[in-house]
Design an enzyme around this catalytic site. Structure first.
Site, PDB file in Angstrom:
ATOM      1  N   GLU A  77       3.395   0.298   0.380  1.00  0.00           N
ATOM      2  CA  GLU A  77       3.826  -0.398  -0.829  1.00  0.00           C
ATOM      3  C   GLU A  77       4.655  -1.656  -0.540  1.00  0.00           C
ATOM      4  OE1 GLU A  77       6.530   0.971  -4.564  1.00  0.00           O
ATOM      5  OE2 GLU A  77       5.091   2.433  -3.814  1.00  0.00           O
ATOM      6  N   ASP A  78       5.446  -1.614   0.530  1.00  0.00           N
ATOM      7  CA  ASP A  78       6.442  -2.666   0.750  1.00  0.00           C
ATOM      8  C   ASP A  78       6.234  -3.526   1.996  1.00  0.00           C
ATOM      9  OD1 ASP A  78       7.699  -1.698  -1.506  1.00  0.00           O
ATOM     10  OD2 ASP A  78       9.155  -0.506  -0.406  1.00  0.00           O
TER      11      ASP A  78
END
Length: 186
Positions: A77-78
């Protein structure tokens, strides 16, 4: 077979599991390099490390692949890493757990959150435990958040307790107890 040979076999298996976890720690640290927590000072890697520690020591999860997935839970996600990167290094199981813990950033915010919750509700128990440890750590670290994001976090954590209410496994009961206790203190 000598006694010393019998002792080596379990240690090799133990060491192999530990190797997966340790490699995940290094991989996540490199992937999150330069990222900070909300306070702007704490290196981001501290969060996934704490999630793994909570999972292991508070919730009783000993499976090294699950602990590796906990350390990797924000990588997809990051960071720039993708599912294939995780699967090649840590296997399909760890990669799929990390993927289940990732929101689809292509979706608009309200749909992203509801889609994510549906995804988590149908996830295996160990993924739910990782998510609970994630909530636990984020709540403990929430003093650095502004009031609006903090209230949203509390609301999502309370909703998550309802999801866990249907789980009867002792680890889920323990996790729910710890999360509810922390929410009551804050």
């Amino acid at each position: 077979m000598k006694k010393s040979e019998k002792r080596r076999t379990p240690r090799r298996k133990e060491t192999a599991g530990l190797a997966i976890f340790l490699e995940a720690v290094s991989f996540a640290a490199r992937a999150h390099e330069g990222q900070k927590r909300r306070d702007g000072q704490t290196p981001y890697i501290s969060h996934p490390m704490r999630v793994a520690m909570i999972l292991r020591h508070l919730f009783g999860v000993k499976d090294e692949t699950v602990l590796a997935a906990a350390v990797l839970h924000d990588v997809l996600e990051d960071t720039r890493q993708d599912y294939d990167d995780l699967a090649a290094r840590f296997g399909e199981r760890a990669a799929s757990y990390a993927a289940m813990l990732s929101k689809d950033n292509r979706l608009p915010e309200p749909l992203r959150e509801s889609s994510y919750l549906i995804q988590l509700k149908s996830a295996p128990l160990v993924v739910k435990l990782i998510k609970t440890a994630d909530f636990y750590d984020n709540l403990r670290d929430s003093s650095a958040a502004h009031s609006t994001p903090r209230e949203q976090l509390f609301k999502r954590a309370r909703a998550w307790l309802k999801v866990l209410a249907g789980e009867r496994d002792e680890r889920a009961v323990r996790a729910r107890h710890h999360l509810a206790g922390l929410l009551a203190k804050i």
